[in-house]
Design a protein around this motif. Structure first.
Motif, short mmCIF file in Angstrom:
data_model
loop_
_atom_site.label_atom_id
_atom_site.label_comp_id
_atom_site.label_asym_id
_atom_site.label_seq_id
_atom_site.Cartn_x
_atom_site.Cartn_y
_atom_site.Cartn_z
N SER A 191 -3.46 0.21 -10.21
CA SER A 191 -3.02 -0.46 -8.99
C SER A 191 -4.03 -1.53 -8.62
N ALA A 192 -3.52 -2.70 -8.22
CA ALA A 192 -4.40 -3.80 -7.86
C ALA A 192 -5.07 -3.58 -6.52
N MET A 193 -4.50 -2.71 -5.69
CA MET A 193 -5.09 -2.42 -4.39
C MET A 193 -4.87 -0.95 -4.07
N PRO A 194 -5.70 -0.41 -3.15
CA PRO A 194 -5.53 1.00 -2.79
C PRO A 194 -4.13 1.27 -2.26
N SER A 195 -3.56 2.40 -2.64
CA SER A 195 -2.21 2.73 -2.20
C SER A 195 -2.16 4.17 -1.74
N VAL A 196 -1.09 4.49 -1.01
CA VAL A 196 -0.89 5.83 -0.46
C VAL A 196 0.45 6.35 -0.93
N SER A 197 0.48 7.55 -1.43
CA SER A 197 1.72 8.17 -1.86
C SER A 197 2.41 8.81 -0.67
N LEU A 198 3.62 8.38 -0.37
CA LEU A 198 4.37 8.94 0.74
C LEU A 198 5.22 10.12 0.27
N PRO A 199 5.08 11.28 0.90
CA PRO A 199 5.89 12.43 0.49
C PRO A 199 7.39 12.16 0.53
N SER A 200 7.83 11.41 1.56
CA SER A 200 9.27 11.15 1.67
C SER A 200 9.78 10.28 0.54
N VAL A 201 8.95 9.34 0.06
CA VAL A 201 9.34 8.49 -1.06
C VAL A 201 9.39 9.31 -2.34
N ALA A 202 8.44 10.23 -2.48
CA ALA A 202 8.40 11.07 -3.68
C ALA A 202 9.62 11.97 -3.77
N THR A 203 10.13 12.44 -2.61
CA THR A 203 11.24 13.40 -2.64
C THR A 203 12.61 12.75 -2.48
N THR A 204 12.70 11.63 -1.73
CA THR A 204 14.01 11.03 -1.46
C THR A 204 14.12 9.58 -1.91
N GLY A 205 13.00 8.94 -2.22
CA GLY A 205 13.04 7.54 -2.62
C GLY A 205 13.04 6.57 -1.47
N VAL A 206 12.96 7.07 -0.22
CA VAL A 206 12.97 6.18 0.94
C VAL A 206 11.96 6.68 1.98
N MET A 207 11.64 5.80 2.90
CA MET A 207 10.81 6.15 4.05
C MET A 207 11.46 5.58 5.30
N ALA B 173 0.82 -1.21 0.00
CA ALA B 173 0.00 0.00 0.00
C ALA B 173 0.85 1.26 0.00
N TYR B 174 1.98 1.23 0.72
CA TYR B 174 2.87 2.39 0.78
C TYR B 174 3.91 2.40 -0.35
N LYS B 175 3.86 1.36 -1.21
CA LYS B 175 4.81 1.23 -2.33
C LYS B 175 6.26 1.18 -1.84
N LEU B 176 6.49 0.41 -0.78
CA LEU B 176 7.84 0.21 -0.26
C LEU B 176 8.39 -1.09 -0.84
N THR B 177 9.65 -1.08 -1.17
CA THR B 177 10.24 -2.24 -1.84
C THR B 177 11.13 -3.04 -0.89
N THR B 178 12.37 -2.60 -0.67
CA THR B 178 13.31 -3.38 0.13
C THR B 178 13.78 -2.58 1.35
N LEU B 179 14.22 -3.32 2.35
CA LEU B 179 14.79 -2.69 3.54
C LEU B 179 16.20 -2.20 3.21
N ALA B 180 16.53 -1.02 3.68
CA ALA B 180 17.89 -0.47 3.49
C ALA B 180 18.70 -0.81 4.74
N PRO B 181 19.54 -1.86 4.72
CA PRO B 181 20.21 -2.32 5.94
C PRO B 181 21.20 -1.31 6.51
N ASP B 182 21.79 -0.47 5.67
CA ASP B 182 22.77 0.48 6.17
C ASP B 182 22.11 1.65 6.92
N ARG B 183 20.78 1.76 6.79
CA ARG B 183 20.05 2.82 7.50
C ARG B 183 18.99 2.24 8.42
N THR B 184 19.21 1.00 8.83
CA THR B 184 18.31 0.31 9.75
C THR B 184 19.12 -0.15 10.95
N TYR B 185 18.68 0.21 12.14
CA TYR B 185 19.50 -0.09 13.32
C TYR B 185 18.65 -0.11 14.59
#
Length: 858
Positions: free
Chosen positions: A249-265, A207-219
């Motif tokens: 889209s096959a299901m309802p989704s939400v556009s995240l401002p942070s993803v739109a501007t930086t590519g990450v959340m 729904a949030y259109k998130l793909t993969t975890l960024a391990p270098d920014r996860t702690y």
């Protein structure tokens, strides 16, 4: 209200390859080649042996140690759990919540704000082979009644709990006190991984259109451990895919401002690991006559000749402090529980609303007193600088305040799936719920309450409305479902009686979606317009929380059933009407009284009083007409609710759940007189053009059209509901058993007599009525030419499928519809020569053309 399993396959592969390198001389250098001694492989150094190390080599002097459910050691950036043998195999509830989040556009149902739950799962740690510790996800789907029975093995063989993670044992430690062995594992990577138990569920990531975890920014940021729970907080960063304009889209989704501007959340999450009781709370078997949330599973018992679906109510554990108090309670005295239910008010809540949220919690005291408990529940306001309590700590329940534009609030709970015991709750309170309350109250009460006639309510009025919603949401966290049938037990005329309302309220349950008393008229003098905890709520809490001493839940069930039968005979107002029944007109959202037609008539009278005043009541200096638009649209929405309340009576089926020791039937059709009254109401208040909605002063300020299409859409929705195949089939079914019942032929005749009244009067038909008549003809043609099976049912209260589908071509539905088309064709033909108005003549010629084409589509 959840269930998922993840299959994890683990494989270990080792491959040793010894390569014997031999020097090669240049081509032709045979002498050098012959003289060179044979190469000998150098001996390999012994690889370090895997497996546990001595405890002191792992948990060194650098460790920062804290003790609780698990002993937690922090060494530099590593965290270790020290798990005693006593916890191996014990069941633990994990609850993962958002602590801090990125800005997320409001979307009900998607966790986005600090305090909202992402997921929960029961787990257990167990020792595996090769110095491994397994973490299993425990599934409660099928269970055996007794682990000593041979069938227990068959159940276990078919219900293996998945291994969600494997940990290498780093060290062992002998406990000198308990004489047991503690096992040390490195937990760090697990909480930085994408394991579904502690991560975002796949649906949320999609729904949030998130793909993969960024391990270098996860702690990990911290792990705190307490006697029965351990709290783990981590920062998680996800890569995202920005939404593309117009992309399907096959299901309802939400556009995240942070993803739109930086590519990450990036978000911060907290996982609570709560030790479940060693001995589960005694269950209280579910009863469909009392509205509690429920949990359950299928039970296999050798002493039973079939599988049993065991379903039990979800509720808090309330117990006497000691045997002396238990004896007092048994004699009828009210006692304090060992552990009261406490909700902490989020310090993020605006100060002026805190006391109202607390009052909504405290209002439940009287219900618990009826169940034998005093001081069983309370709200506590946390000071802004209070650091002694963390609202992420699973030992505490809370009302969390969200800075959100969502117009909502909700009351969930986390419970033990083995018994239904509620462990904690976080009520979600969105800031913009006040906007919703303002719209509701102005629309439903402004005709009676002058305080509602302004663009901004006084704090006292808004506080009272907040208190009502607070009580409602707390009711959910106590285990109570919506009781949509509660208001139907109240005679409509009593809703206009100030004395009666002062004593009883306008609905017996705050868990009803009854909102505010829109029936009371200005001349009645009714001042008490919003819901409060009522007779049903008090009864339901007594049912769920009184102490019973039966040897088994089944013994308690018999006692409670007798109590219910006796009580409802004395007080029908404790009746529960489920929120899931699509056919019973007594169980409806946001309706009042025992007669939907009369209540809706009074409601429309009040709407007609409000509409001419909307411009004055919503105007603000130097502002546009947004408030006027919003308020007018809410009036239209309320009017459409009244239509829906009335339509549900047509083809209605009453459902009154009963136990075998009660008299009377469970299912019966809505009385014929009631159904005819519903059609008469629709003819008068819907199909006769509702010109009161067409206030020229309002429409000329908020929209360019004149309301013709808007009225047509309202009438079209009402006709679509009347012509729905499932409703028509219920009319056919009922008449097949009761020949004098209200049937499809009589219903269509009653509707047509109004819709085409001009055929008899020969008067000109205006544009509103012409649209209505075309709508009616199109619906009748579509029904007569129905092409295949249509869903005609759904799930009843107890989950029984009632009939899954019906093919109208094989029923009387098509036959009657075609007969009505033929009769209407003849009437139109007979009337056309007598019509003088040109537009009416054009219209009827068009109607005749449509009918003839509909009768012969070729």
């Amino acid at each position: 209200m959840l269930k998922n399993a993840t299959k994890v396959s683990l494989a270990m592969l080792s491959l040793g390859v010894a390569l014997n390198a031999q020097a090669q001389d240049k081509k032709g250098d045979t002498k050098a080649s012959a003289a060179a001694p044979a190469a000998v492989a150098a001996p390999k150094a012994d690889a370090p042996k895997p497996g546990p190390k001595p405890y002191k080599e792992v948990i060194t002097d650098k460790a920062k140690t804290s003790k609780g459910l698990f002993t937690v050691h922090k060494i530099e950036d590593k965290y270790y759990f020290e798990i005693p043998d006593s916890l191996m195999g014990r069941e633990i509830m994990t609850v993962t919540r958002v602590s801090k989040s990125a800005t997320v556009p409001g979307s009900v149902g998607l966790p986005a704000y600090g305090g909202e739950m992402l997921n929960r799962q029961v787990i257990r740690f167990e020792k595996g082979p090769d110095n491994k510790v397994f973490l299993r996800g425990v599934q409660y789907i099928n269970v055996s009644a007794d682990s000593t029975q041979p069938i227990y093995k068959a159940v276990r063989n078919s219900n293996v709990d998945p291994i969600a993670q494997a940990f290498e044992v780093k060290a062992f430690k002998k406990d000198s006190v308990s004489k047991s062995t503690n096992t040390v594992i490195d937990i760090s990577d697990f909480f930085k991984s994408e394991n579904q138990i502690i991560s975002l569920p796949p649906m949320i990531k999609t729904a949030y259109k998130l793909t993969t975890l960024a391990p270098d920014r996860t702690y990990l940021t911290s792990i705190k451990t307490y006697p029965i729970n351990t709290e783990i907080r981590a920062v998680r960063t996800y890569n995202g895919a920005p939404s593309m304009p117009g992309a399907p889209s096959a299901m309802p989704s939400v556009s995240l401002p942070s993803v739109a501007t930086t590519g990450v959340m990036t978000m911060e999450v907290n996982t609570s690991m709560i030790l479940l009781p060693k001995v589960p709370m005694k269950k209280r078997n579910f009863d469909p006559r009392v509205g509690f949330f429920a949990n359950g599973y299928t039970v296999f018992d050798e002493n039973s000749q079939r599988t049993e679906d065991q379903t039990f109510a979800v509720r808090w554990r309330l117990e006497p402090k000691n045997a002396e108090d238990a004896a007092k309670q048994k004699k009828g005295e009210i006692i304090e529980p060992k552990k009261p239910i406490i909700y902490y008010i989020d310090p993020a809540t605006p100060a002026k609303w805190r006391k109202y949220l607390k009052a909504g919690i405290d209002d439940w005291q009287k219900a618990f007193e009826a169940a034998g408990w005093k001081n069983a529940i309370r709200g506590e306001i946390l000071a802004d600088n209070d650091t002694t309590i963390s609202l992420e700590d699973a030992r505490y329940s809370a009302v969390r305040y969200f800075a959100s534009d969502i117009e909502n609030a909700y009351g969930p709970n986390v419970h033990d799936p083995r018994s239904g015991e509620i462990l904690e709750s976080h009520i979600g309170w969105y800031h913009n719920v006040m906007k919703l309350l303002k719209k509701w109250y102005m629309t439903q009460a402004a005709a009676v309450d002058p305080r509602a006639r302004k663009s901004k309510f006084d704090d006292e009025l808004m506080g009272d409305l907040i208190r009502f919603v607070s009580s409602h949401e707390v009711g959910h966290t106590l285990g109570l479902r919506h009781n949509y049938g509660s208001s139907s037990t109240v005679p409509v005329e009593k809703l206009r009686d100030p004395k009666w309302i002062a004593e009883h309220g306008h609905t017996p349950s705050i868990m009803d979606y009854a909102r505010f008393n829109y029936v009371a008229q200005p001349e009645d003098g009714v001042k008490d317009l919003y819901p409060r905890i009522g007779e049903y709520d008090i009864w339901a809490i007594k049912w769920g929380y009184q102490t019973l001493d039966g040897a088994t839940p089944e013994d308690d069930q018999k006692t409670l059933s007798k109590e219910f039968i006796q009580e409802i005979a004395k007080n029908p107002r404790i009746w529960f009407g489920t929120e899931t029944n699509p056919y019973d007109p007594r169980s409806q959202s946001e309706c009042l009284g025992d007669n939907n037609m009369l209540a809706s008539e009074y409601g429309i009278k009040n709407l007609k009083r409000i509409v001419p005043n909307l411009i004055d009541w919503t105007k603000e200096e130097a502002q546009d007409y947004d408030m006027l638009t919003e308020s007018y649209n809410e009036i239209v929405t309320q009017y459409r609710r009244y239509i829906g309340h009335v339509v549900k009576n047509v083809g209605g089926i009453f459902e009154t759940p009963k136990s075998a020791d009660q008299t009377g039937v469970v299912y019966e059709p809505t009385p014929k007189a009631t159904q005819k009254e519903a059609i008469t109401w629709l003819n008068k208040y819907v199909f006769d053009t509702p010109t009161w909605l067409l206030d020229e002063k309002i429409l000329s300020r908020i929209r360019p059209d004149q309301g013709l299409d808007a009225i047509s859409r309202i009438q079209d929705a009402a006709l679509s509901s009347i012509f729905s195949i499932d409703r028509l089939q219920r009319l056919v079914e009922t008449q097949s058993k009761y020949p004098t019942a209200y049937g499809i032929d009589e219903m269509l005749t009653d509707v047509k007599s109004n819709v085409f009244a001009e055929l008899k009067t020969k008067k000109a038909t205006d544009s509103f009525r012409r649209n209505l008549q075309k709508n009616y003809v199109e619906k009748l043609i579509a029904t007569a030419n129905a092409s295949g099976a249509s869903m005609s049912g759904g799930f009843s209260f107890r989950g029984t499928v009632v009939p899954a589908a019906v093919d109208p071509r094989k029923t009387d539905i098509v036959s009657v519809s075609r007969g009505h088309l033929l009769a209407l064709r003849d009437e139109v033909k007979a009337s056309l020569p007598l019509i003088q108005d040109k537009m009416t003549k054009y219209h009827l010629q068009d109607v005749l053309f449509r009918i003839e084409k509909g009768l012969d589509p070729k």
